[in-house]
Motif scaffolding. Structure first.
Motif, PDB file in Angstrom:
ATOM      1  N   ALA A 343       0.843  -1.191   0.000  1.00  0.00           N
ATOM      2  CA  ALA A 343       0.000   0.000   0.000  1.00  0.00           C
ATOM      3  C   ALA A 343       0.880   1.243   0.000  1.00  0.00           C
ATOM      4  O   ALA A 343       1.873   1.317   0.716  1.00  0.00           O
ATOM      5  CB  ALA A 343      -0.911  -0.002   1.228  1.00  0.00           C
ATOM      6  N   VAL A 344       0.521   2.211  -0.815  1.00  0.00           N
ATOM      7  CA  VAL A 344       1.173   3.520  -0.840  1.00  0.00           C
ATOM      8  C   VAL A 344       0.064   4.551  -0.839  1.00  0.00           C
ATOM      9  O   VAL A 344      -0.579   4.798  -1.865  1.00  0.00           O
ATOM     10  CB  VAL A 344       2.086   3.698  -2.067  1.00  0.00           C
ATOM     11  CG1 VAL A 344       2.739   5.075  -2.043  1.00  0.00           C
ATOM     12  CG2 VAL A 344       3.148   2.621  -2.117  1.00  0.00           C
ATOM     13  N   SER A 345      -0.204   5.110   0.325  1.00  0.00           N
ATOM     14  CA  SER A 345      -1.322   6.035   0.459  1.00  0.00           C
ATOM     15  C   SER A 345      -0.944   7.128   1.459  1.00  0.00           C
ATOM     16  O   SER A 345      -0.235   6.870   2.440  1.00  0.00           O
ATOM     17  CB  SER A 345      -2.565   5.274   0.936  1.00  0.00           C
ATOM     18  OG  SER A 345      -3.649   6.138   1.121  1.00  0.00           O
ATOM     19  N   PRO A 346      -1.349   8.381   1.220  1.00  0.00           N
ATOM     20  CA  PRO A 346      -2.297   8.807   0.174  1.00  0.00           C
ATOM     21  C   PRO A 346      -1.601   9.108  -1.147  1.00  0.00           C
ATOM     22  O   PRO A 346      -0.588   9.774  -1.176  1.00  0.00           O
ATOM     23  CB  PRO A 346      -2.891  10.082   0.762  1.00  0.00           C
ATOM     24  CG  PRO A 346      -1.814  10.641   1.618  1.00  0.00           C
ATOM     25  CD  PRO A 346      -1.054   9.471   2.173  1.00  0.00           C
ATOM     26  N   LEU A 347      -2.188   8.583  -2.223  1.00  0.00           N
ATOM     27  CA  LEU A 347      -1.757   8.919  -3.569  1.00  0.00           C
ATOM     28  C   LEU A 347      -2.663   9.975  -4.196  1.00  0.00           C
ATOM     29  O   LEU A 347      -2.229  10.760  -5.029  1.00  0.00           O
ATOM     30  CB  LEU A 347      -1.735   7.668  -4.446  1.00  0.00           C
ATOM     31  CG  LEU A 347      -0.560   6.714  -4.240  1.00  0.00           C
ATOM     32  CD1 LEU A 347      -0.745   5.484  -5.102  1.00  0.00           C
ATOM     33  CD2 LEU A 347       0.748   7.396  -4.571  1.00  0.00           C
ATOM     34  N   ILE A 348      -3.934   9.964  -3.803  1.00  0.00           N
ATOM     35  CA  ILE A 348      -4.909  10.919  -4.328  1.00  0.00           C
ATOM     36  C   ILE A 348      -5.205  11.950  -3.243  1.00  0.00           C
ATOM     37  O   ILE A 348      -5.654  11.599  -2.147  1.00  0.00           O
ATOM     38  CB  ILE A 348      -6.200  10.207  -4.775  1.00  0.00           C
ATOM     39  CG1 ILE A 348      -5.893   9.224  -5.907  1.00  0.00           C
ATOM     40  CG2 ILE A 348      -7.242  11.216  -5.206  1.00  0.00           C
ATOM     41  CD1 ILE A 348      -7.091   8.442  -6.384  1.00  0.00           C
ATOM     42  N   TYR A 349      -4.927  13.193  -3.546  1.00  0.00           N
ATOM     43  CA  TYR A 349      -5.193  14.293  -2.617  1.00  0.00           C
ATOM     44  C   TYR A 349      -6.366  15.107  -3.154  1.00  0.00           C
ATOM     45  O   TYR A 349      -6.369  15.506  -4.327  1.00  0.00           O
ATOM     46  CB  TYR A 349      -3.978  15.196  -2.461  1.00  0.00           C
ATOM     47  CG  TYR A 349      -2.780  14.520  -1.863  1.00  0.00           C
ATOM     48  CD1 TYR A 349      -2.562  14.551  -0.496  1.00  0.00           C
ATOM     49  CD2 TYR A 349      -1.858  13.857  -2.660  1.00  0.00           C
ATOM     50  CE1 TYR A 349      -1.456  13.933   0.061  1.00  0.00           C
ATOM     51  CE2 TYR A 349      -0.749  13.237  -2.120  1.00  0.00           C
ATOM     52  CZ  TYR A 349      -0.560  13.277  -0.753  1.00  0.00           C
ATOM     53  OH  TYR A 349       0.525  12.665  -0.206  1.00  0.00           O
ATOM     54  N   VAL A 350      -7.335  15.337  -2.305  1.00  0.00           N
ATOM     55  CA  VAL A 350      -8.461  16.191  -2.661  1.00  0.00           C
ATOM     56  C   VAL A 350      -8.057  17.622  -2.321  1.00  0.00           C
ATOM     57  O   VAL A 350      -8.053  18.024  -1.157  1.00  0.00           O
ATOM     58  CB  VAL A 350      -9.738  15.781  -1.918  1.00  0.00           C
ATOM     59  CG1 VAL A 350     -10.902  16.676  -2.322  1.00  0.00           C
ATOM     60  CG2 VAL A 350     -10.071  14.319  -2.217  1.00  0.00           C
ATOM     61  N   ALA A 351      -7.673  18.382  -3.339  1.00  0.00           N
ATOM     62  CA  ALA A 351      -7.211  19.747  -3.111  1.00  0.00           C
ATOM     63  C   ALA A 351      -8.339  20.642  -2.637  1.00  0.00           C
ATOM     64  O   ALA A 351      -8.163  21.459  -1.721  1.00  0.00           O
ATOM     65  CB  ALA A 351      -6.589  20.309  -4.385  1.00  0.00           C
ATOM     66  N   HIS A 352      -9.519  20.491  -3.235  1.00  0.00           N
ATOM     67  CA  HIS A 352     -10.666  21.312  -2.845  1.00  0.00           C
ATOM     68  C   HIS A 352     -11.931  20.633  -3.353  1.00  0.00           C
ATOM     69  O   HIS A 352     -11.959  20.083  -4.462  1.00  0.00           O
ATOM     70  CB  HIS A 352     -10.552  22.722  -3.433  1.00  0.00           C
ATOM     71  CG  HIS A 352     -11.618  23.669  -2.954  1.00  0.00           C
ATOM     72  ND1 HIS A 352     -11.723  24.070  -1.639  1.00  0.00           N
ATOM     73  CD2 HIS A 352     -12.628  24.279  -3.618  1.00  0.00           C
ATOM     74  CE1 HIS A 352     -12.745  24.898  -1.502  1.00  0.00           C
ATOM     75  NE2 HIS A 352     -13.311  25.039  -2.693  1.00  0.00           N
ATOM     76  N   ALA A 353     -12.969  20.671  -2.544  1.00  0.00           N
ATOM     77  CA  ALA A 353     -14.255  20.082  -2.929  1.00  0.00           C
ATOM     78  C   ALA A 353     -15.379  20.869  -2.266  1.00  0.00           C
ATOM     79  O   ALA A 353     -15.333  21.145  -1.067  1.00  0.00           O
ATOM     80  CB  ALA A 353     -14.328  18.606  -2.538  1.00  0.00           C
ATOM     81  N   THR A 354     -16.375  21.239  -3.032  1.00  0.00           N
ATOM     82  CA  THR A 354     -17.550  21.957  -2.528  1.00  0.00           C
ATOM     83  C   THR A 354     -18.808  21.339  -3.113  1.00  0.00           C
ATOM     84  O   THR A 354     -18.779  20.726  -4.197  1.00  0.00           O
ATOM     85  CB  THR A 354     -17.498  23.453  -2.889  1.00  0.00           C
ATOM     86  OG1 THR A 354     -17.402  23.597  -4.325  1.00  0.00           O
ATOM     87  CG2 THR A 354     -16.304  24.134  -2.235  1.00  0.00           C
ATOM     88  N   TYR A 355     -19.904  21.544  -2.398  1.00  0.00           N
ATOM     89  CA  TYR A 355     -21.210  21.058  -2.858  1.00  0.00           C
ATOM     90  C   TYR A 355     -22.203  22.199  -2.722  1.00  0.00           C
ATOM     91  O   TYR A 355     -22.369  22.761  -1.638  1.00  0.00           O
ATOM     92  CB  TYR A 355     -21.663  19.860  -2.027  1.00  0.00           C
ATOM     93  CG  TYR A 355     -22.993  19.283  -2.461  1.00  0.00           C
ATOM     94  CD1 TYR A 355     -23.211  18.924  -3.779  1.00  0.00           C
ATOM     95  CD2 TYR A 355     -24.024  19.104  -1.545  1.00  0.00           C
ATOM     96  CE1 TYR A 355     -24.424  18.393  -4.186  1.00  0.00           C
ATOM     97  CE2 TYR A 355     -25.235  18.565  -1.940  1.00  0.00           C
ATOM     98  CZ  TYR A 355     -25.433  18.214  -3.260  1.00  0.00           C
ATOM     99  OH  TYR A 355     -26.641  17.710  -3.658  1.00  0.00           O
ATOM    100  N   GLY A 356     -22.842  22.539  -3.832  1.00  0.00           N
ATOM    101  CA  GLY A 356     -23.784  23.660  -3.853  1.00  0.00           C
ATOM    102  C   GLY A 356     -23.491  24.551  -5.045  1.00  0.00           C
ATOM    103  O   GLY A 356     -23.203  24.078  -6.152  1.00  0.00           O
ATOM    104  N   LEU A 357     -23.560  25.864  -4.837  1.00  0.00           N
ATOM    105  CA  LEU A 357     -23.303  26.839  -5.880  1.00  0.00           C
ATOM    106  C   LEU A 357     -22.240  27.819  -5.393  1.00  0.00           C
ATOM    107  O   LEU A 357     -22.416  28.473  -4.366  1.00  0.00           O
ATOM    108  CB  LEU A 357     -24.589  27.603  -6.253  1.00  0.00           C
ATOM    109  CG  LEU A 357     -25.713  26.773  -6.890  1.00  0.00           C
ATOM    110  CD1 LEU A 357     -26.954  27.629  -7.087  1.00  0.00           C
ATOM    111  CD2 LEU A 357     -25.266  26.185  -8.227  1.00  0.00           C
ATOM    112  N   THR A 358     -21.137  27.885  -6.122  1.00  0.00           N
ATOM    113  CA  THR A 358     -20.072  28.844  -5.833  1.00  0.00           C
ATOM    114  C   THR A 358     -19.934  29.807  -7.010  1.00  0.00           C
ATOM    115  O   THR A 358     -20.388  29.517  -8.134  1.00  0.00           O
ATOM    116  CB  THR A 358     -18.734  28.123  -5.598  1.00  0.00           C
ATOM    117  OG1 THR A 358     -18.348  27.427  -6.795  1.00  0.00           O
ATOM    118  CG2 THR A 358     -18.858  27.116  -4.449  1.00  0.00           C
ATOM    119  N   GLU A 359     -19.295  30.943  -6.766  1.00  0.00           N
ATOM    120  CA  GLU A 359     -19.139  31.935  -7.824  1.00  0.00           C
ATOM    121  C   GLU A 359     -18.309  31.386  -8.979  1.00  0.00           C
ATOM    122  O   GLU A 359     -18.673  31.537 -10.151  1.00  0.00           O
ATOM    123  CB  GLU A 359     -18.488  33.193  -7.255  1.00  0.00           C
ATOM    124  CG  GLU A 359     -19.350  33.943  -6.247  1.00  0.00           C
ATOM    125  CD  GLU A 359     -18.680  35.203  -5.762  1.00  0.00           C
ATOM    126  OE1 GLU A 359     -17.554  35.480  -6.220  1.00  0.00           O
ATOM    127  OE2 GLU A 359     -19.288  35.915  -4.941  1.00  0.00           O
TER     128      GLU A 359
END
Length: 618
Positions: A343-359
Motif C-alpha cells: 500500500a502507498v497512500s495517500p496517492l490521491i489528494y483532494v485539493a478542494h471540494a464543494t457542494y452547492g453553488l459557488t461563484e
C-alpha cells in the motif's frame, strides 16, 4: 565574548579532543581523564552523566570544517552570562571556523532545558519548541560500534508527557528485559505489569506518562513512544520484535514547516526514528497513521500556529510467494483471495471540494453551457443547409431547452455551498486510496454531504495524484535496495464539475459518474507462473499464467469457489482431483510522500507497506 579559542580550549584546559570521527555536525566535550573504552552496548549499566557515548553533555559546537572530533564535558554546571551571550550571538573561532554553544540552552528564546540528561528523548525547548538535539546525534554516537544483540536499547526514559523534570533514565532496566529472552530480539510489555514497580518509582504520580525508547534493531535505529496511564499500566500490550525480513524502511522523515528547517535549526525536525518505530511495532512491514490521530502526541509541534507537513521517504521491498488450492469436480475447495501488493497512500489528494453553488462554479458552468449552445447552433445551421448530421448530434440538439433553462437559473442564482474536502478525502481512503469513484446511479449527494440549497446544484472536486515520489527525490533505477523489481506511479490531476438535481424524494442525483484512478506503470501483482492440473505429474497440467494475470484487479486476485475452472482453464486430466498452483511476485516502491496537517490531524491517512494478514478461521 572572548576573542580567542584558548578561552574555551587551551593547552592547560582539562579537556581534550577525542579521536573518534562523527559524520554529522554535532560536537561533544569530554574530560581528559583515562578513557574506559566501553562501547554503547557495554555501558548500559553506567550511571547517568558518565562518559559513555550514549550520554553526551549538552556543550557542543557547530562547525563548517570537515573534521568531526567530539568534545565532552563531564559536569556542565550552571549557565554563565558569557555562555548565554555565546549561544545567543554565536562565538566564532576565526582560525577553525567553529561556533561553540551550550546545547541545553535555547539560543532562540534564552530558556535552559530543565533536564539535559534526557535530551535524547526530550529534545524540544519547553518555551519555543526549538529542537535542541537532533535525532542524528545519537545515531552518530553509535556509528561504527558493533551491535552485540539483535535489539539494543540505546536510551530510554520514563516520565511525564511534557515535563522533562519529571523523567528519568530506564535504559538498563529495559535492556535487562530484552536480555531475559533467549534470542534477545524482543521487548514485551503487558497491560497487567506495573511500570512503577519495574522502574522503582513513579516520576509523575496520578498523571499520564510516557515510556520513550530509542533502540537499534539489526543496525536500523528507531524510537517508540508508549503512552502509560496514570496507574502506571499500558492500555494495550506492546511487542517490539525483530523481523527476519524488513519489508519497509524509512529513509527520511521530517515534520514541520513546508519549506523545511531554518538556518538556525528551527521550524522542522527529524522524525525518521519515530516513523521507523511505528513500522517496527507492525513487525517491520507496515505503517499506518490515522487521519483522526492527534499528530502532536506523536511528533510534537515544531512551529505552533504555522501550517505543517509530514514528509516521508520510504523503500518498500517486493515479495515472492506461492499459493496452492485443490479442486473438487471443477470448483475450488475454498476461495482464492490474494492481496500482497504494498500500500502507498495517500496517492490521491483532494485539493478542494464543494457542494452547492459557488461563484467560480457558476461562472465555469455558464461558460460550458454557452459552448454547448454554440455547438448546437452550428449543428442546426448545418441541417438547414441540407448537410447530414449524425444520430448523436440530433440527440444533442434536443437538449437545447434544458441547457438554456439551466443557464437562466444559474444567472439568477445566489452562491450557497458547503466545503466537503475532508469528506471526499475520507471516501478516497475507504476505496483503498488508489481511486475515487462516485456512481451517479447509487450515490445520494444530499444524504452524504447535506443539502445546501434546493434545486440545481453542482459538485466541484479538484483532485491530484503526485505519483509514488511527490518530492522527486528518488532515482529511476528499476530495482529496490533488496533487488526486487520497482514499480512507478505517474502523477496527474483533474477537476470535476458535475450538476446535481433533486428528485421528488429529496435525493441529490448526479448527472454523470465521477471516476479518477491512479496510473501504475507496471501491474502491482505479477503472476510468475500458474499451473492447473495433476498434483504430481506436470505433463498433465495446463499453463494458465496469462489467464490468472488477467484476473488480477488492482491489488487483488480473487477466484471464488463458485467459479467453474473447467470453463475457465479447460480439462487437463480426466478423473483426477486437480490442483491450482500460483507463483506470484509483487513489485516494490521507492518514493516519498508529503501530507499536510490541519487542526492537529493529517488531512489524509498515511498507509505504507504490506497490511497485516488476517489469519484464516480454523
Amino acid at each position: 565574548p572572548p576573542t580567542h579559542a584558548t578561552h574555551v580550549l587551551s593547552s592547560s584546559s582539562p579537556y581534550h579532543l577525542d579521536t573518534v570521527d562523527y559524520p554529522d555536525y554535532i560536537y561533544t566535550l569530554q574530560m581528559s581523564r583515562p578513557v574506559t573504552g566501553r562501547g554503547p552496548s557495554e555501558s548500559m549499566s553506567s550511571p547517568v552523566g558518565s562518559d559513555r557515548p550514549g550520554s553526551p553533555s549538552p556543550l557542543v559546537s557547530r562547525a563548517n570544517s570537515r573534521s568531526r572530533k567530539p568534545i565532552v564535558l563531564e559536569d556542565i554546571g550552571e549557565l554563565t552570562e558569557e555562555e548565554k551571550l555565546r549561544s545567543m550571538l554565536g562565538y566564532v573561532d576565526q582560525s577553525q571556523k567553529n561556533v561553540y554553544m551550550r546545547e541545553d540552552f535555547c539560543g532562540a528564546c534564552g530558556i535552559q532545558h530543565p533536564n539535559y540528561r534526557v535530551l535524547d528523548t526530550y529534545p524540544l525547548c519547553e518555551s519555543c519548541h526549538n529542537c535542541l538535539r537532533d535525532q542524528a546525534d545519537l545515531r552518530n554516537r553509535f556509528q561504527g560500534t558493533v551491535q552485540s544483540v539483535p535489539l539494543e536499547i540505546c536510551f530510554a526514559t520514563y516520565g511525564d508527557v511534557h515535563n522533562s523534570r519529571l523523567a528519568y533514565e530506564v535504559t538498563d532496566t529495559l535492556q535487562g528485559i530484552v536480555n531475559d529472552y533467549a534470542c534477545k530480539d524482543r521487548l514485551i510489555l503487558r497491560e497487567i505489569q506495573k511500570l512503577h514497580l519495574m522502574f522503582n518509582g513513579d516520576p509523575s504520580p496520578d498523571k499520564p506518562k510516557q515510556l520513550r525508547v530509542r533502540y537499534r534493531m539489526n543496525g536500523v535505529h528507531g524510537m517508540i513512544t508508549i503512552d502509560v496511564m496514570a496507574n502506571n499500566q499500558v492500555p494495550e500490550p506492546i511487542m517490539l520484535m525483530c523481523s527476519p525480513t524488513r519489508d519497509l524502511t524509512i529513509l527520511r522523515g521530517a515534520y514541520g514547516h513546508p519549506k523545511g528547517r531554518t538556518s538556525t535549526g528551527r521550524m522542522s525536525y527529524d522524525v525518521r526514528e519515530n516513523l521507523q518505530g511505528l513500522v517496527d511495532l507492525n513487525y517491520g512491514s507496515y505503517l499506518y497513521i490515522s487521519a483522526m490521530m492527534p499528530i502532536s502526541l506523536k511528533f510534537g509541534d515544531p512551529c505552533i500556529g504555522y501550517v505543517k507537513d509530514l514528509q516521508i521517504e520510504f523503500d518498500i521491498s517486493g515479495k515472492f510467494g506461492r499459493i496452492e488450492i485443490g479442486e473438487n469436480r471443477g470448483y475450488l475447495k475454498k476461495d482464492l483471495s490474494l492481496r500482497t501488493s504494498p500500500a502507498v497512500s495517500p496517492l490521491i489528494y483532494v485539493a478542494h471540494a464543494t457542494y452547492g453553488l459557488t461563484e467560480n462554479g457558476i461562472k465555469e458552468r455558464i461558460q460550458e453551457l454557452n459552448r454547448w449552445l454554440h455547438q448546437i447552433e452550428i449543428l442546426v445551421n448545418k441541417r438547414k443547409i441540407g448537410l447530414p448530421i449524425k444520430v448523436k448530434d440530433r440527440q444533442f440538439i434536443k437538449k437545447e431547452p434544458d441547457f438554456k433553462a439551466e443557464r437562466d437559473h444559474l444567472l439568477q442564482a445566489e452562491p450557497s455551498s458547503i466545503d466537503i474536502t475532508v469528506k471526499v478525502q475520507r471516501m478516497v481512503e475507504m476505496q483503498g486510496g488508489l481511486e475515487l469513484v462516485i456512481d451517479k446511479d447509487e450515490f445520494d449527494a444530499n444524504f452524504t454531504f447535506g443539502n445546501p440549497c434546493k434545486g440545481r446544484k453542482m459538485l466541484e472536486i479538484s483532485v491530484k495524484c503526485y505519483g509514488h515520489d511527490s518530492e522527486i527525490r528518488t532515482d529511476s533505477r528499476e530495482v529496490t535496495a533488496k533487488g526486487f523489481q520497482k514499480n512507478f506511479i505517474l502523477g496527474k490531476a483533474h477537476r470535476f464539475l458535475v450538476p446535481v438535481l433533486d428528485d421528488k424524494e429529496g435525493r441529490g442525483i448526479l448527472q454523470s459518474t465521477i471516476e479518477f484512478r491512479t496510473n501504475n506503470v507496471l501491474p502491482l501483482m505479477n503472476i510468475e507462473r500458474a499451473m492447473y492440473g495433476h498434483p504430481r505429474d506436470h505433463r498433465k497440467c495446463f499453463d494458465v499464467t496469462s489467464t490468472i494475470q488477467n484476473l488480477v484487479k488492482g491489488r487483488m486476485l480473487v477466484i471464488r469457489r463458485s467459479e467453474n475452472l473447467l470453463k475457465l482453464f479447460g480439462e487437463p486430466c480426466h478423473g483426477v482431483s486437480k490442483v491450482l498452483r500460483v507463483d506470484y511476485s509483487t513489485r516494490g516502491f521507492t518514493g516519498a510522500l508529503r501530507v499536510r496537517e490541519k487542526n492537529d490531524c493529517l488531512v489524509a491517512a498515511v498507509e505504507l507497506g504490506f497490511p497485516p494478514e488476517i489469519p484464516e478461521d480454523v
